[in-house]
Design a protein around this motif. Sequence first.
Motif, PDB file in Angstrom:
ATOM      1  N   ASP A 227      12.839  41.982  16.852  1.00 29.99           N
ATOM      2  CA  ASP A 227      14.263  41.910  16.512  1.00 29.99           C
ATOM      3  C   ASP A 227      15.083  42.984  17.214  1.00 29.99           C
ATOM      4  N   LEU A 228      14.408  44.003  17.766  1.00 30.98           N
ATOM      5  CA  LEU A 228      15.123  45.027  18.529  1.00 30.98           C
ATOM      6  C   LEU A 228      15.689  44.460  19.831  1.00 30.98           C
ATOM      7  N   ILE A 229      15.105  43.365  20.308  1.00 33.85           N
ATOM      8  CA  ILE A 229      15.487  42.783  21.595  1.00 33.85           C
ATOM      9  C   ILE A 229      16.354  41.557  21.343  1.00 33.85           C
ATOM     10  N   PRO A 230      17.639  41.587  21.708  1.00 43.04           N
ATOM     11  CA  PRO A 230      18.531  40.459  21.429  1.00 43.04           C
ATOM     12  C   PRO A 230      18.016  39.152  22.026  1.00 43.04           C
ATOM     13  N   GLY A 231      18.128  38.078  21.256  1.00 41.93           N
ATOM     14  CA  GLY A 231      17.732  36.767  21.723  1.00 41.93           C
ATOM     15  C   GLY A 231      16.244  36.490  21.659  1.00 41.93           C
ATOM     16  N   SER A 232      15.472  37.407  21.102  1.00 41.55           N
ATOM     17  CA  SER A 232      14.023  37.226  21.045  1.00 41.55           C
ATOM     18  C   SER A 232      13.634  36.122  20.065  1.00 41.55           C
ATOM     19  N   GLU A 233      12.434  35.601  20.239  1.00 42.75           N
ATOM     20  CA  GLU A 233      11.878  34.585  19.354  1.00 42.75           C
ATOM     21  C   GLU A 233      10.731  35.192  18.547  1.00 42.75           C
ATOM     22  N   PHE A 234      10.441  34.572  17.400  1.00 37.85           N
ATOM     23  CA  PHE A 234       9.331  35.051  16.567  1.00 37.85           C
ATOM     24  C   PHE A 234       8.556  33.865  16.037  1.00 37.85           C
ATOM     25  N   LYS A 235       7.224  33.952  16.100  1.00 40.77           N
ATOM     26  CA  LYS A 235       6.370  32.885  15.605  1.00 40.77           C
ATOM     27  C   LYS A 235       5.271  33.469  14.722  1.00 40.77           C
ATOM     28  N   LEU A 236       5.160  32.953  13.512  1.00 40.58           N
ATOM     29  CA  LEU A 236       4.076  33.320  12.606  1.00 40.58           C
ATOM     30  C   LEU A 236       2.994  32.246  12.684  1.00 40.58           C
ATOM     31  N   ILE A 237       1.771  32.656  13.002  1.00 34.66           N
ATOM     32  CA  ILE A 237       0.649  31.728  13.057  1.00 34.66           C
ATOM     33  C   ILE A 237      -0.142  31.837  11.758  1.00 34.66           C
ATOM     34  N   ARG A 238      -0.194  30.755  11.033  1.00 35.42           N
ATOM     35  CA  ARG A 238      -0.880  30.729   9.739  1.00 35.42           C
ATOM     36  C   ARG A 238      -2.392  30.823   9.930  1.00 35.42           C
ATOM     37  N   LYS A 239      -3.034  31.472   8.968  1.00 36.28           N
ATOM     38  CA  LYS A 239      -4.493  31.642   8.929  1.00 36.28           C
ATOM     39  C   LYS A 239      -5.018  32.446  10.109  1.00 36.28           C
ATOM     40  N   ALA A 240      -4.143  33.177  10.779  1.00 40.21           N
ATOM     41  CA  ALA A 240      -4.552  34.032  11.896  1.00 40.21           C
ATOM     42  C   ALA A 240      -4.584  35.480  11.443  1.00 40.21           C
ATOM     43  N   GLY A 241      -5.508  36.239  12.020  1.00 35.06           N
ATOM     44  CA  GLY A 241      -5.575  37.666  11.755  1.00 35.06           C
ATOM     45  C   GLY A 241      -4.913  38.457  12.871  1.00 35.06           C
ATOM     46  N   HIS A 242      -5.537  39.579  13.229  1.00 34.66           N
ATOM     47  CA  HIS A 242      -4.962  40.467  14.239  1.00 34.66           C
ATOM     48  C   HIS A 242      -5.155  39.936  15.658  1.00 34.66           C
ATOM     49  N   LEU A 243      -6.111  39.006  15.824  1.00 31.53           N
ATOM     50  CA  LEU A 243      -6.388  38.438  17.147  1.00 31.53           C
ATOM     51  C   LEU A 243      -6.231  36.919  17.087  1.00 31.53           C
ATOM     52  N   PRO A 244      -5.016  36.406  17.019  1.00 27.78           N
ATOM     53  CA  PRO A 244      -4.836  34.957  16.899  1.00 27.78           C
ATOM     54  C   PRO A 244      -5.335  34.177  18.101  1.00 27.78           C
ATOM     55  N   CYS A 245      -5.447  34.833  19.248  1.00 21.87           N
ATOM     56  CA  CYS A 245      -6.021  34.166  20.421  1.00 21.87           C
ATOM     57  C   CYS A 245      -7.498  33.877  20.221  1.00 21.87           C
ATOM     58  N   VAL A 246      -8.096  34.486  19.210  1.00 21.65           N
ATOM     59  CA  VAL A 246      -9.506  34.268  18.901  1.00 21.65           C
ATOM     60  C   VAL A 246      -9.679  33.309  17.725  1.00 21.65           C
ATOM     61  N   ASP A 247      -9.036  33.605  16.598  1.00 19.50           N
ATOM     62  CA  ASP A 247      -9.311  32.808  15.404  1.00 19.50           C
ATOM     63  C   ASP A 247      -8.373  31.611  15.233  1.00 19.50           C
ATOM     64  N   GLN A 248      -7.296  31.546  16.018  1.00 18.63           N
ATOM     65  CA  GLN A 248      -6.407  30.374  16.030  1.00 18.63           C
ATOM     66  C   GLN A 248      -5.991  30.105  17.478  1.00 18.63           C
ATOM     67  N   THR A 249      -6.993  29.883  18.323  1.00 21.38           N
ATOM     68  CA  THR A 249      -6.762  29.823  19.768  1.00 21.38           C
ATOM     69  C   THR A 249      -5.778  28.731  20.163  1.00 21.38           C
ATOM     70  N   GLU A 250      -5.948  27.541  19.632  1.00 23.87           N
ATOM     71  CA  GLU A 250      -5.077  26.433  20.033  1.00 23.87           C
ATOM     72  C   GLU A 250      -3.629  26.681  19.617  1.00 23.87           C
ATOM     73  N   ALA A 251      -3.429  27.203  18.423  1.00 25.10           N
ATOM     74  CA  ALA A 251      -2.067  27.501  17.963  1.00 25.10           C
ATOM     75  C   ALA A 251      -1.449  28.601  18.818  1.00 25.10           C
ATOM     76  N   PHE A 252      -2.246  29.603  19.184  1.00 26.21           N
ATOM     77  CA  PHE A 252      -1.749  30.674  20.043  1.00 26.21           C
ATOM     78  C   PHE A 252      -1.336  30.127  21.399  1.00 26.21           C
ATOM     79  N   ALA A 253      -2.214  29.326  22.009  1.00 26.43           N
ATOM     80  CA  ALA A 253      -1.919  28.770  23.327  1.00 26.43           C
ATOM     81  C   ALA A 253      -0.695  27.858  23.285  1.00 26.43           C
ATOM     82  N   GLU A 254      -0.579  27.056  22.251  1.00 18.77           N
ATOM     83  CA  GLU A 254       0.580  26.175  22.120  1.00 18.77           C
ATOM     84  C   GLU A 254       1.873  26.976  22.016  1.00 18.77           C
ATOM     85  N   THR A 255       1.834  28.062  21.261  1.00 17.02           N
ATOM     86  CA  THR A 255       3.008  28.926  21.108  1.00 17.02           C
ATOM     87  C   THR A 255       3.375  29.586  22.432  1.00 17.02           C
TER      88      THR A 255
END
Length: 270
Positions: A227-255
């Motif tokens: 939010d410090l950067i104007p115009g930025s986007e934010f995405k919350l990945i459900r059921k993901a921990g600190h490494l969403p590229c590992v435990d929610q890989t497809e959702a991370f890649a899609e995002t």
Amino acid sequence: MEQFVTSRDGTRIFAKQDGDAATDAPTLVFANSLGTTLELWDQVLPLLPDGMRIIRFDNRGHGRSDVPSGPYTMGAMVSDAEAVCDGFEVKDCVFVGLSVGGMIAQGLAIKRLDLVRGLVLSNTAAKIGNKKLWRDRIDIVRQKGMSGVADDVMSRWFGRAFRTSPDVKPWKEMVSKVPVEGYCGVCSAIAGTDFYTPTSGLRLPTLGIAGSEDRSTPPDLVRETVDLIPGSEFKLIRKAGHLPCVDQTEAFAETLNGFLYRIGHSVSAG
């Protein structure tokens, strides 16, 4: 292609290029979290759009990069990323950083905006924890060694379902193999970093990604930073921990792919 690049202080950083080899191809640069190597992104790479040039590197003190004596500074780690980008003739990349990699991403954009046209700040913040937290972490690691703290690291990285599955084994092994000096050195760099003011001056496309089960950088902390950067986007990945590229890989890649498409850095959304 694999190669070592030499950072400003003489530290050799191991880096790897995949995908399109042309220097004018749309480029992604990935920076890893504390305790991981560039293999952190292995599961994501096959899900990225065709035609991308993909560059990854091991942070100092990790993987095949040199392990200089600590403590490290964030300035040195940003210089490492800068050396990688210059070594591969990177211009106008999208820089994807996770945890301390996201701090490196912020620092590089602040220092060398010619290298970065977009940021993906995953599970990170402008300031993570406090000096006492990191000093205590360093003390425990030096007493117990990396294998002695690996279970605790897994509990911060992953939700219960992933943590109790066989899939957690290679990640626990990865953490256990990190040199103590390298891990503690990067802890010191994180402890000394507060990017709230400089990050608030950034003006470039930015995506923040958070995991709903992240105990290290909770979603509100990630959102506060992007939010410090104007115009930025934010995405919350459900059921993901600190490494969403590992435990929610497809959702991370899609995002990630959707962001690349929206800012014109790829010709497809995946």
